[in-house]
Scaffold this active site. Structure first.
Site, PDB file in Angstrom:
ATOM      1  NE  ARG A   1      36.388  22.744   3.193  1.00  0.00           N
ATOM      2  CZ  ARG A   1      35.066  22.646   3.221  1.00  0.00           C
ATOM      3  NH1 ARG A   1      34.358  22.594   2.107  1.00  0.00           N
ATOM      4  NH2 ARG A   1      34.411  22.599   4.373  1.00  0.00           N
ATOM      5  CB  SER A   2      32.297  26.381   1.802  1.00  0.00           C
ATOM      6  OG  SER A   2      32.274  25.770   3.063  1.00  0.00           O
TER       7      SER A   2
ATOM      8  NE  ARG B   1      29.151  13.084   1.237  1.00  0.00           N
ATOM      9  CZ  ARG B   1      28.237  12.189   0.886  1.00  0.00           C
ATOM     10  NH1 ARG B   1      28.634  10.994   0.455  1.00  0.00           N
ATOM     11  NH2 ARG B   1      26.970  12.464   0.987  1.00  0.00           N
TER      12      ARG B   1
ATOM     13  CD  GLU C   1      29.056  18.731   0.159  1.00  0.00           C
ATOM     14  OE1 GLU C   1      28.846  17.686  -0.481  1.00  0.00           O
ATOM     15  OE2 GLU C   1      28.890  19.858  -0.312  1.00  0.00           O
TER      16      GLU C   1
ATOM     17  CG  PHE D   1      20.862   5.389   4.915  1.00  0.00           C
ATOM     18  CD1 PHE D   1      21.896   4.521   5.200  1.00  0.00           C
ATOM     19  CD2 PHE D   1      21.007   6.266   3.862  1.00  0.00           C
ATOM     20  CE1 PHE D   1      23.056   4.521   4.448  1.00  0.00           C
ATOM     21  CE2 PHE D   1      22.154   6.285   3.106  1.00  0.00           C
ATOM     22  CZ  PHE D   1      23.186   5.410   3.384  1.00  0.00           C
TER      23      PHE D   1
HETATM   24  C1  LIG Z   1      25.920  26.271   5.335  1.00  0.00           C
HETATM   25  C2  LIG Z   1      25.344  25.176   4.497  1.00  0.00           C
HETATM   26  C3  LIG Z   1      25.668  25.108   3.129  1.00  0.00           C
HETATM   27  C4  LIG Z   1      25.112  24.107   2.323  1.00  0.00           C
HETATM   28  N1  LIG Z   1      25.405  24.091   0.989  1.00  0.00           N
HETATM   29  C5  LIG Z   1      24.722  23.224   0.156  1.00  0.00           C
HETATM   30  C6  LIG Z   1      24.892  23.281  -1.264  1.00  0.00           C
HETATM   31  O1  LIG Z   1      25.722  24.055  -1.788  1.00  0.00           O
HETATM   32  N2  LIG Z   1      24.126  22.473  -2.042  1.00  0.00           N
HETATM   33  C7  LIG Z   1      23.218  21.613  -1.518  1.00  0.00           C
HETATM   34  O2  LIG Z   1      22.552  20.926  -2.281  1.00  0.00           O
HETATM   35  N3  LIG Z   1      23.042  21.518  -0.165  1.00  0.00           N
HETATM   36  C8  LIG Z   1      23.764  22.310   0.673  1.00  0.00           C
HETATM   37  N4  LIG Z   1      23.587  22.256   2.044  1.00  0.00           N
HETATM   38  C9  LIG Z   1      22.557  21.348   2.576  1.00  0.00           C
HETATM   39  C10 LIG Z   1      23.137  20.166   3.349  1.00  0.00           C
HETATM   40  O3  LIG Z   1      23.746  19.258   2.500  1.00  0.00           O
HETATM   41  C11 LIG Z   1      21.982  19.574   4.178  1.00  0.00           C
HETATM   42  O4  LIG Z   1      21.736  20.497   5.220  1.00  0.00           O
HETATM   43  C12 LIG Z   1      22.304  18.190   4.727  1.00  0.00           C
HETATM   44  O5  LIG Z   1      22.271  17.222   3.705  1.00  0.00           O
HETATM   45  C13 LIG Z   1      21.347  17.766   5.853  1.00  0.00           C
HETATM   46  O6  LIG Z   1      20.026  17.948   5.454  1.00  0.00           O
HETATM   47  P1  LIG Z   1      18.988  18.698   6.447  1.00  0.00           P
HETATM   48  O7  LIG Z   1      19.620  19.966   6.881  1.00  0.00           O
HETATM   49  O8  LIG Z   1      17.696  18.765   5.744  1.00  0.00           O
HETATM   50  O9  LIG Z   1      18.888  17.781   7.709  1.00  0.00           O
HETATM   51  P2  LIG Z   1      18.008  16.430   7.889  1.00  0.00           P
HETATM   52  O10 LIG Z   1      18.284  15.504   6.740  1.00  0.00           O
HETATM   53  O11 LIG Z   1      16.603  16.805   8.166  1.00  0.00           O
HETATM   54  O12 LIG Z   1      18.676  15.825   9.197  1.00  0.00           O
HETATM   55  C14 LIG Z   1      18.398  16.343  10.490  1.00  0.00           C
HETATM   56  C15 LIG Z   1      19.020  15.402  11.523  1.00  0.00           C
HETATM   57  O13 LIG Z   1      18.465  14.085  11.368  1.00  0.00           O
HETATM   58  C16 LIG Z   1      19.497  13.140  11.171  1.00  0.00           C
HETATM   59  N5  LIG Z   1      19.063  12.090  10.256  1.00  0.00           N
HETATM   60  C17 LIG Z   1      18.494  12.221   9.024  1.00  0.00           C
HETATM   61  N6  LIG Z   1      18.256  11.021   8.495  1.00  0.00           N
HETATM   62  C18 LIG Z   1      18.685  10.102   9.385  1.00  0.00           C
HETATM   63  C19 LIG Z   1      18.735   8.690   9.410  1.00  0.00           C
HETATM   64  N7  LIG Z   1      18.296   7.935   8.404  1.00  0.00           N
HETATM   65  N8  LIG Z   1      19.231   8.086  10.520  1.00  0.00           N
HETATM   66  C20 LIG Z   1      19.712   8.805  11.560  1.00  0.00           C
HETATM   67  N9  LIG Z   1      19.700  10.159  11.596  1.00  0.00           N
HETATM   68  C21 LIG Z   1      19.193  10.786  10.512  1.00  0.00           C
HETATM   69  C22 LIG Z   1      20.663  13.936  10.593  1.00  0.00           C
HETATM   70  O14 LIG Z   1      21.904  13.280  10.813  1.00  0.00           O
HETATM   71  C23 LIG Z   1      20.537  15.247  11.363  1.00  0.00           C
HETATM   72  O15 LIG Z   1      21.139  15.114  12.606  1.00  0.00           O
HETATM   73  C24 LIG Z   1      24.207  23.188   2.889  1.00  0.00           C
HETATM   74  C25 LIG Z   1      23.917  23.250   4.266  1.00  0.00           C
HETATM   75  C26 LIG Z   1      24.485  24.209   5.061  1.00  0.00           C
HETATM   76  C27 LIG Z   1      24.144  24.263   6.524  1.00  0.00           C
END
Ligand SMILES: Cc1cc2nc3c(=O)[nH]c(=O)nc-3n(C[C@H](O)[C@H](O)[C@H](O)COP(=O)(O)OP(=O)(O)OC[C@H]3O[C@@H](n4cnc5c(N)ncnc54)[C@H](O)[C@@H]3O)c2cc1C
Length: 388
Positions: free
Chosen positions: A94-95, A247, A367, A387
């Site tokens: 699906r991804s 989403r 997402e 946020f």
């Molecule tokens: C398998 C996979 C595929 C992906 N594919 C894509 C893609 O094709 N293109 C793309 O652009 N991205 C992609 N992503 C990235 C994905 O969208 C990000 O991982 C996601 O947006 C979260 O960012 P982060 O991992 O940096 O976590 P962070 O933003 O660092 O968050 C870490 C934790 O902190 C929490 N947090 C952050 N901010 C707040 C807040 N203000 N208040 C409360 N809690 C907060 C989060 O909920 C989480 O629990 C993918 C990720 C994965 C794992």
């Protein structure tokens, strides 16, 4: 254990049109016959079954709801049903479809030039070309507005510098939709594989979404003509609008993963005996199955209504956030409960719930994380943005 029986306790699928049911059945059969026999090996190898990509195109599953040259234009409920049936197979499948359709074809159809649309959409819809979407960076996930990737004007060209991480299909893609900060805000570009300075590499060691390609994009002084820019994409709203499309598909897809887990647990509990009775005869096991079915049924109703609203042109971000947040958390709970009902057998690759459980950890995060969707809905109902 017999063949898959999709839960539909409240007969919600009776609300589907003949065309919608037809697409559902075609995708369900494709997953059963062509995808599921492959998924275990690909999950172990950490690869996506690329041979199936043209087949996805042939079946009209790539960019299913998009209208444009060569696109299926089947409507939003049908796109949702496709996501549901595909994710019953694996979140990685699906991804792939979400990225190709919602994050690559949709921005080209919405923000692209006529030349970009006619060049890319038919190829992407047919699965002859593959796309990826580069928004997230190592230091900027939930807060993409902080992105460090830059687009500098140089004569008639643009020069992109930076990197993107966690990008689905990064190593498979012929074209990347890359978001970069320009002189007047965030801009989108189509960067083709082979462009000097543009490289991709894999993310290794994943526990989750192993049957999906995830990688890094490196942009080292990548020079692009202005015709590579998405001319109608202005500001951070543009990539965020793409995420809203993806989403929507995830909200449906998670229901498929949950249905697969429920069906596996129900059938296993009927066959496995302990204390001279099937597990399904014990009240505690029944309670777990009833809880799963109740939550699945609520999520099915939510996604169907969301699809109907979207088909009517109502596409509000908080409504999509609520459904993504609820349905993915629900599916993760179902996967964990199913794994529990299967006992030790649940930790092996003979059964789907362990794989779904690992996959859904990524789906919960990408997402927009569960927390970020809480804050989006929270801001909508209170008027207070926690946020920004
Ligand atoms: C398998 C996979 C595929 C992906 N594919 C894509 C893609 O094709 N293109 C793309 O652009 N991205 C992609 N992503 C990235 C994905 O969208 C990000 O991982 C996601 O947006 C979260 O960012 P982060 O991992 O940096 O976590 P962070 O933003 O660092 O968050 C870490 C934790 O902190 C929490 N947090 C952050 N901010 C707040 C807040 N203000 N208040 C409360 N809690 C907060 C989060 O909920 C989480 O629990 C993918 C990720 C994965 C794992």
């Amino acid at each position: 254990m017999g063949s898959y029986r999709a839960a539909d306790y409240y007969r919600l699928d009776e609300n589907l049109s003949v065309e919608e049911r037809g697409v559902r059945d075609v995708v369900r059969a494709f997953v059963e016959r062509e995808f599921l026999p492959l998924v275990r090996d690909h999950f172990h190898a950490g690869t996506f079954p690329t041979d199936l990509i043209p087949r996805l195109g042939e079946l009209g599953l790539l960019g299913a709801s998009i209208s444009g040259p060569g696109c299926p234009d089947l409507g939003h409920t049908i796109y949702g049903l496709i996501c549901r049936e595909l994710e019953r197979g694996d979140s990685g499948l699906r991804s792939f479809v979400s990225v190709q359709g919602s994050l690559v074809m949709w921005p080209i159809a919405t923000y692209g030039s006529e030349e970009q649309k006619s060049r890319w959409l038919p190829e992407l819809a047919a699965g002859r070309k593959i796309g990826c979407f580069g928004l997230t960076e190592a230091n900027h996930g939930s807060d993409p507005g902080g992105m460090e990737t830059r687009a500098e004007p140089d004569g008639k060209d643009w020069v992109l510098h930076g990197s993107k991480l966690w990008i689905t299909n990064a190593n498979l893609a012929d074209v990347a939709v890359v978001w970069a900060r320009g002189p007047r805000g965030v801009m989108g570009f189509l960067v083709e594989r082979g462009t000097p300075g543009f490289n991709a590499g894999p993310v290794k060691g994943k526990w989750s979404l192993r049957a999906s390609d995830t990688g890094e994009l490196i942009l080292d002084e990548v020079r692009l003509p202005d015709s590579a820019r998405l001319p109608l994409a202005r500001g951070l709203r543009a990539p965020l609008s793409c995420l809203n499309e993806a989403r929507y598909g995830i909200a449906w897809g998670a229901v498929g993963a949950a249905c697969d887990c429920y069906d596996t647990a129900l059938r296993f509990a009927g066959e496995r005996k302990q204390f001279n009775k099937p597990l399904s005869a014990f009240q505690l096991v029944q309670a777990k199955l009833v809880d799963m079915l109740t939550e699945i049924t609520k999520a099915q109703a939510l996604s169907l209504q969301l699809g109907r609203l979207k088909d009517r042109g109502i596409n509000e971000v908080p409504l999509v956030s609520l459904a993504k947040r609820n349905n993915v958390a629900m599916a993760l709970d179902c996967a964990r409960t199913a794994r529990d009902i299967l006992g030790a057998a649940g930790i092996t690759d003979e059964f789907g719930p362990g794989r779904h459980m690992a996959n859904l950890e990524s789906v919960k995060t990408y997402e927009g994380t569960h927390d970020i969707h809480t804050l989006i809905v929270g801001a909508d109902i209170t008027g207070e943005h926690a946020f920004r």
